[in-house]
Design a protein around this motif. Structure first.
Motif, PDB file in Angstrom:
ATOM      1  N   GLY A 111       0.806  -1.220   0.000  1.00 37.52           N
ATOM      2  CA  GLY A 111       0.000   0.000   0.000  1.00 37.52           C
ATOM      3  C   GLY A 111       0.833   1.262   0.000  1.00 37.52           C
ATOM      4  N   CYS A 112       2.151   1.139  -0.109  1.00 36.58           N
ATOM      5  CA  CYS A 112       3.027   2.312  -0.182  1.00 36.58           C
ATOM      6  C   CYS A 112       3.026   2.825  -1.617  1.00 36.58           C
ATOM      7  N   ARG A 113       2.660   4.082  -1.791  1.00 39.64           N
ATOM      8  CA  ARG A 113       2.583   4.646  -3.132  1.00 39.64           C
ATOM      9  C   ARG A 113       3.918   5.227  -3.593  1.00 39.64           C
ATOM     10  N   ARG A 114       4.648   5.801  -2.658  1.00 37.25           N
ATOM     11  CA  ARG A 114       5.959   6.367  -3.009  1.00 37.25           C
ATOM     12  C   ARG A 114       6.802   6.447  -1.751  1.00 37.25           C
ATOM     13  N   PHE A 115       8.070   6.108  -1.892  1.00 35.87           N
ATOM     14  CA  PHE A 115       8.993   6.151  -0.767  1.00 35.87           C
ATOM     15  C   PHE A 115      10.251   6.868  -1.226  1.00 35.87           C
ATOM     16  N   VAL A 116      10.476   8.055  -0.676  1.00 36.65           N
ATOM     17  CA  VAL A 116      11.653   8.859  -1.017  1.00 36.65           C
ATOM     18  C   VAL A 116      12.513   8.970   0.233  1.00 36.65           C
ATOM     19  N   ALA A 117      13.819   8.778   0.067  1.00 37.97           N
ATOM     20  CA  ALA A 117      14.735   8.847   1.210  1.00 37.97           C
ATOM     21  C   ALA A 117      16.015   9.559   0.792  1.00 37.97           C
ATOM     22  N   ARG A 118      16.533  10.383   1.730  1.00 39.84           N
ATOM     23  CA  ARG A 118      17.827  11.029   1.554  1.00 39.84           C
ATOM     24  C   ARG A 118      18.603  10.895   2.854  1.00 39.84           C
ATOM     25  N   ARG A 119      19.913  10.771   2.703  1.00 36.48           N
ATOM     26  CA  ARG A 119      20.766  10.572   3.874  1.00 36.48           C
ATOM     27  C   ARG A 119      21.629  11.805   4.091  1.00 36.48           C
ATOM     28  N   VAL A 120      21.716  12.225   5.342  1.00 38.19           N
ATOM     29  CA  VAL A 120      22.620  13.320   5.706  1.00 38.19           C
ATOM     30  C   VAL A 120      23.569  12.812   6.777  1.00 38.19           C
ATOM     31  N   THR A 121      24.816  13.192   6.663  1.00 36.87           N
ATOM     32  CA  THR A 121      25.835  12.728   7.605  1.00 36.87           C
ATOM     33  C   THR A 121      26.529  13.929   8.233  1.00 36.87           C
ATOM     34  N   GLY A 122      27.218  13.661   9.313  1.00 37.05           N
ATOM     35  CA  GLY A 122      27.983  14.711   9.968  1.00 37.05           C
ATOM     36  C   GLY A 122      27.136  15.753  10.664  1.00 37.05           C
ATOM     37  N   LEU A 123      25.935  15.397  11.073  1.00 39.77           N
ATOM     38  CA  LEU A 123      25.059  16.340  11.764  1.00 39.77           C
ATOM     39  C   LEU A 123      25.594  16.623  13.161  1.00 39.77           C
ATOM     40  N   ASP A 124      25.601  17.892  13.516  1.00 40.43           N
ATOM     41  CA  ASP A 124      25.992  18.273  14.865  1.00 40.43           C
ATOM     42  C   ASP A 124      24.828  17.966  15.802  1.00 40.43           C
ATOM     43  N   PRO A 125      24.932  16.960  16.658  1.00 35.85           N
ATOM     44  CA  PRO A 125      23.786  16.582  17.502  1.00 35.85           C
ATOM     45  C   PRO A 125      23.434  17.633  18.544  1.00 35.85           C
ATOM     46  N   THR A 126      24.356  18.551  18.803  1.00 32.16           N
ATOM     47  CA  THR A 126      24.062  19.597  19.795  1.00 32.16           C
ATOM     48  C   THR A 126      23.517  20.862  19.168  1.00 32.16           C
ATOM     49  N   ALA A 127      23.438  20.894  17.848  1.00 31.86           N
ATOM     50  CA  ALA A 127      22.960  22.107  17.178  1.00 31.86           C
ATOM     51  C   ALA A 127      21.490  22.351  17.526  1.00 31.86           C
ATOM     52  N   PRO A 128      21.158  23.548  17.987  1.00 30.57           N
ATOM     53  CA  PRO A 128      19.758  23.829  18.344  1.00 30.57           C
ATOM     54  C   PRO A 128      18.961  24.237  17.115  1.00 30.57           C
ATOM     55  N   VAL A 177      19.667   9.634  -4.102  1.00 32.11           N
ATOM     56  CA  VAL A 177      18.263   9.785  -3.714  1.00 32.11           C
ATOM     57  C   VAL A 177      17.531   8.474  -3.966  1.00 32.11           C
ATOM     58  N   THR A 178      16.802   8.002  -2.955  1.00 29.78           N
ATOM     59  CA  THR A 178      15.944   6.822  -3.115  1.00 29.78           C
ATOM     60  C   THR A 178      14.550   7.287  -3.482  1.00 29.78           C
ATOM     61  N   ASP A 179      13.994   6.772  -4.567  1.00 24.34           N
ATOM     62  CA  ASP A 179      12.645   7.140  -5.003  1.00 24.34           C
ATOM     63  C   ASP A 179      12.016   5.907  -5.625  1.00 24.34           C
ATOM     64  N   VAL A 180      11.223   5.181  -4.837  1.00 22.09           N
ATOM     65  CA  VAL A 180      10.629   3.926  -5.292  1.00 22.09           C
ATOM     66  C   VAL A 180       9.138   3.926  -4.990  1.00 22.09           C
ATOM     67  N   GLY A 181       8.426   3.003  -5.642  1.00 22.73           N
ATOM     68  CA  GLY A 181       6.989   2.879  -5.447  1.00 22.73           C
ATOM     69  C   GLY A 181       6.219   3.189  -6.716  1.00 22.73           C
ATOM     70  N   PRO A 182       4.922   2.847  -6.746  1.00 23.17           N
ATOM     71  CA  PRO A 182       4.119   3.058  -7.963  1.00 23.17           C
ATOM     72  C   PRO A 182       4.057   4.510  -8.422  1.00 23.17           C
ATOM     73  N   PHE A 183       4.233   5.474  -7.509  1.00 21.84           N
ATOM     74  CA  PHE A 183       4.154   6.883  -7.864  1.00 21.84           C
ATOM     75  C   PHE A 183       5.535   7.538  -7.887  1.00 21.84           C
ATOM     76  N   ALA A 184       6.597   6.725  -7.970  1.00 18.22           N
ATOM     77  CA  ALA A 184       7.943   7.289  -8.030  1.00 18.22           C
ATOM     78  C   ALA A 184       8.093   8.123  -9.278  1.00 18.22           C
ATOM     79  N   GLU A 185       8.999   9.094  -9.227  1.00 18.46           N
ATOM     80  CA  GLU A 185       9.188  10.018 -10.336  1.00 18.46           C
ATOM     81  C   GLU A 185       9.534   9.248 -11.608  1.00 18.46           C
ATOM     82  N   GLY A 186       8.772   9.523 -12.663  1.00 17.97           N
ATOM     83  CA  GLY A 186       8.987   8.862 -13.936  1.00 17.97           C
ATOM     84  C   GLY A 186       8.151   7.622 -14.135  1.00 17.97           C
ATOM     85  N   THR A 187       7.533   7.083 -13.058  1.00 15.38           N
ATOM     86  CA  THR A 187       6.715   5.871 -13.178  1.00 15.38           C
ATOM     87  C   THR A 187       5.275   6.091 -12.758  1.00 15.38           C
ATOM     88  N   GLU A 188       4.940   7.324 -12.324  1.00 14.17           N
ATOM     89  CA  GLU A 188       3.594   7.561 -11.830  1.00 14.17           C
ATOM     90  C   GLU A 188       2.566   7.438 -12.961  1.00 14.17           C
TER      91      GLU A 188
END
Length: 836
Positions: free
Chosen positions: A227-244, A407-418
């Motif tokens: 039942g997932c129509r689209r799943f987009v994911a991006r990864r960020v690294t080196g985040l300052d965990p104390t940054a407000p 960039v992760t972009d999967v599912g029936p409504f992913a860009e280019g396949t919707e």
């Protein structure tokens, strides 16, 4: 949806500076309900940013008390010295920036701040919590500003949106279930732009400037049945965990009703409010292997972010890694991959889920959330990529993170396949015909383009492709609604339809109303009892096993499990009303009800299940009518207690079986009928005090006193009486016979007849009327005597006869002959003899 005005208008090109009330009226104009306009109260006086320099713990008190030295610039009592302030909160430390209300400040609620001695110290002001500033309901601690927000001594009122003349306002808008897109600044801002015919800048179309390498991102597999129509994911690294979180973001979240937590979580909440795309942040370092989206399996469990272990249902959609479920899709993430204060590697998820699956999961696990609220109303699948880019850019800018180019972009409504959105065809003049208004040329096309539709005009119609954020637009009627609401419902004239003159109420309908009026005039009060009854009441009535009233229609889904049958008689509901009133201290009652009962003849036919795609066929309608039980119209009445109340005028009189029969006569008189009364045995009435009522030889009902056992079983007062008539069996005449008053004098004669005691007085009276012929105008019983003079088993009945001819004065001979004929017929039928 709580929307701060400054945020709501950020992407709308409004001319001038409309007030919050004006903006609310504009949204109402285009069909939204604004529940509240919350104007933040300006704070006059020295409200400043302070920096905590020193904290002295006062340990001699039962609760935590701190004496703080706060740098407030040159705004303090002594510009060269920090301000001394007593505070009971413990959520701040040395070096934190806080909001200090110095003496002379008046906080919301007319709370004036002054220097005062407390806990053995002089407190020159107060450190403020959110609720004390009017920014929310949180009183868990004072407001701690992010570092470098402002210099100590800076005026805090403009920073907080509490400056006089420019205080912030918040609109609280109720969003209908079919308009989930409006649960965002993006959607609400578009509607505001439509209301003002102002330009709108889509925040989802802004290039965030994050890198994109074109390579695949974090490996994610979406199973087709998930039942997932689209799943987009991006990864960020080196985040300052104390940054407000920056103050502008924190402030907007607070005004929108969301509590700030950490930069990573605040960013996902901020993007959800801004674009309408709920997001989730995973600690990427704690994810084991690839991510898989699927339905839950039997016996699987998930510990959610609230630290509750939940047994999953096979209908649940879950996000999994090699260790098992790590999130309940669209509802809440799992504790195993929660972002913690030490997280530096974050995987951002922006997915689109099946609305029904999310709604069921949220209710099944009793986990309502802002994310589930949006997903179950449908989220725009096209905004998922923009949401991840926006969140990644914010984390990079404020947390020093590095954005992975994949960039992760999967599912029936992913860009280019919707799949393409279906086209809707609508006649151009359809909005005009529906509204009864001739709109300006091009109005329909202009309004549909404002909504976001792609419109192509051809001939007398338009082909419309709705935008991805409007899944509720599926047919021409939906497009008409958009045109009408944006053009303004106020321009549609309110014209009452013209009705052709009809015949009015039928005679049967008039009689039914007249029955209610007649009983009310007689002293009865109408009630509306339940049309359903309990099976046990039929046993309490003492009905025989083959009594037709035991054949009842059973409800498939009763509102009350104790009342699972459709009533076959009006008495159960009326007697329930008596019990209820008596329990509340009302003991003198005369109640009536006119309504239908269900009297199936044998086993009713099964009703067909008719679809909703179109009008039922004639055969289906006939089958539905065939399955309906007979539903005769009846009137019922119950009496208990005093019919004539006692007082200084007399002893009064209790209600008796005779009053119940009189109620039946009152009803029959409306139809121009006079019922004949005869003794009968008919449960639940007392066998010796039950009257069968006939009109023209047809049994129309019963009246009398109820059986003592019935009264005892149901908890009714002694001597309770009742009447029930079937109105459908009474003759309905177009014109009732008018009484004619003769101008000639009557002849009054008395006769005393001796008859067996088992002969009803009504039967002897009826024989006198019939025997006297047309000259008998009235017969009235005025005396009954039993004794030795008339013999055992017999009684004397004295009747007053009134005789009159319509066209002449009667002679004594004519009157005597009529009287003798009446006596003779009574003797012939009932063995009555003239008393000596």
């Amino acid at each position: 949806m709580r929307a701060p005005v400054s945020w709501l208008t950020e992407h709308v090109g409004l001319s001038g500076h409309p007030s919050a009330e004006d903006l609310a009226e504009a949204l109402i104009r285009v069909g939204f309900e604004v529940e509240d306009v919350e104007q933040l109260e300006a704070v006059p006086g020295p409200l400043v940013v302070g920096k905590v320099l020193e904290i002295e713990e006062l340990t001699e008190f039962k609760k935590p008390i701190r004496f703080c030295r706060v740098d407030v610039g040159t705004r303090g009592r002594d510009p060269e010295q920090p301000q001394g302030i007593v505070c009971g909160a413990t959520n701040f430390a040395v070096g934190d920036l806080v909001v200090a209300a110095l003496p002379g400040t008046t906080l919301p609620g007319d709370f004036a701040i002054a220097a005062r001695k407390t806990y053995g110290r002089v407190s020159d002001g107060m450190l403020c919590a959110l609720d004390e500033l009017g920014l929310g309901d949180d009183h868990a601690g004072i407001l701690v500003l992010p570092p470098d927000t402002a210099e100590p001594g800076t005026d805090a009122a403009p920073l907080l949106g509490l400056a006089d003349g420019s205080a912030e306002a918040v609109l609280d808008v109720a969003v209908n279930p079919d308009r989930g897109y409006a649960l965002s600044i993006r959607g609400m801002g578009r509607e505001l732009a439509n209301a003002y015919d102002a330009p709108f800048g889509d925040p989802a179309a802004i290039d965030q400037g994050v890198p994109t390498s074109g390579e695949a991102g974090y490996p994610v597999t979406v199973e087709p049945a998930s039942g997932c129509r689209r799943f987009v994911a991006r990864r960020v690294t080196g985040l300052d965990p104390t940054a407000p979180s920056p103050w502008w973001m924190t402030r907007r979240l607070l005004l929108a009703g969301i509590r700030p937590i950490s930069l990573a979580v605040d960013v996902t909440n901020y993007v959800m409010l801004e674009l309408g795309q709920p997001m989730h942040a995973y600690d990427a370092a704690r994810i084991r292997g690839d991510v898989v989206v699927r339905r839950a399996r039997a016996d699987e469990k998930l510990t959610t972010l609230d630290d509750v272990s939940r047994a999953l249902d096979p209908d649940d959609v879950v996000v999994c890694d090699a260790s098992g479920p790590i999130g309940l899709a669209g509802v809440m993430g799992g504790a195993s991959t929660e972002v913690t204060p030490s997280t530096t590697d974050v995987l951002l998820e922006a997915a689109t889920w099946d609305p029904a699956s999310v709604a069921r999961a949220a209710r099944r696990h009793k986990l309502p959330s802002e994310a589930a609220r949006r997903f179950e109303r449908a989220v725009d699948p096209a905004v998922a990529r923009a949401a991840t880019d926006r969140a990644a850019a914010l984390l990079a800018h404020h947390g020093g993170a590095t954005v992975d180019g994949g960039v992760t972009d999967v599912g029936p409504f992913a860009e280019g396949t919707e799949e393409p959105t279906p086209t809707i065809t609508m006649p151009l003049d359809l909005p005009d015909r529906v509204a009864g208004v001739t709109y300006p040329r091009g109005a329909s096309v202009r309004r549909l383009v404002q909504v976001g539709c792609a419109v192509e005009v051809g001939g007398d119609g338009v082909s419309v492709v709705p935008p991805t954020w409007r899944p509720d637009l599926t047919r021409p009627a939906d497009l008409v609604e958009e045109v009408l609401r944006l053009e303004g419902y106020d321009v549609i004239p309110s014209v009452l339809p013209e009705f052709a003159g009809g015949t009015g109420l039928t005679m049967a309908q008039r009689r039914r109303r007249q029955v209610s009026h007649a009983l009310a005039d007689a002293g009865y009060q109408e009630v509306l009892p339940s049309p359903f009854m309990a099976p046990t009441v039929l046993d309490a009535f003492g009905l025989d096993a083959d009594d037709p009233r035991r054949t009842a229609v059973r409800l498939a889904n009763p509102l009350d499990a104790d009342r699972s049958l459709m009533a076959t008689t009006l008495l159960p509901g009326l007697l329930d009303a008596v019990v209820r009133n008596v329990s509340r201290g009302l003991r003198d009652l005369a109640l009536f009800h006119v309504g239908q009962v269900a009297r199936p003849d044998g086993t009713p036919a099964a009703a067909p299940v008719v679809g909703t795609a179109g009008r039922p066929t004639d055969a289906e309608i006939a089958a539905l009518l065939e399955a309906l039980p007979a539903q005769p119209l009846r009137v019922g009445a119950v009496l208990t207690g005093a019919w004539e109340p006692k007082g200084w005028w007399g002893e009064g009189r209790p209600a008796t079986w005779a009053d119940a029969i009189d109620a039946a006569r009152t009803v029959a008189a409306v139809y121009g009928a006079t019922p004949s009364v005869s003794n009968d045995r008919h449960a639940p009435w007392h066998p010796g005090r039950c009257a069968a009522l006939h009109v023209d030889g047809v049994l129309v009902g019963h009246a009398g006193e109820l059986h003592p056992k019935v009264l005892e079983t149901l908890g009714l007062p002694p001597r309770t009486c009742a009447m029930e008539l079937e109105l459908d069996r009474l003759p309905v005449h177009e014109v009732l016979a008018r009484p004619e008053v003769s101008a000639f004098p009557p002849v009054l004669l008395d006769v005393a007849l001796v008859a067996p005691v088992d002969v009803p007085t009504a039967a002897i009276g009826a024989a006198l009327v019939e025997g006297g012929g047309e000259l008998i105008e009235d017969v009235r019983l005025f005396d009954v005597y039993s004794g030795a003079q008339v013999g055992e088993g017999r009684r004397s009945l004295a009747f007053a006869l009134r005789l009159r001819a319509p066209d002449r004065t009667l002679t004594l001979e004519e009157a005597g002959a009529a009287r003798d004929a009446a006596i003779a017929l009574a003797g012939e039928r009932h063995g009555a003899t003239l008393r000596a």
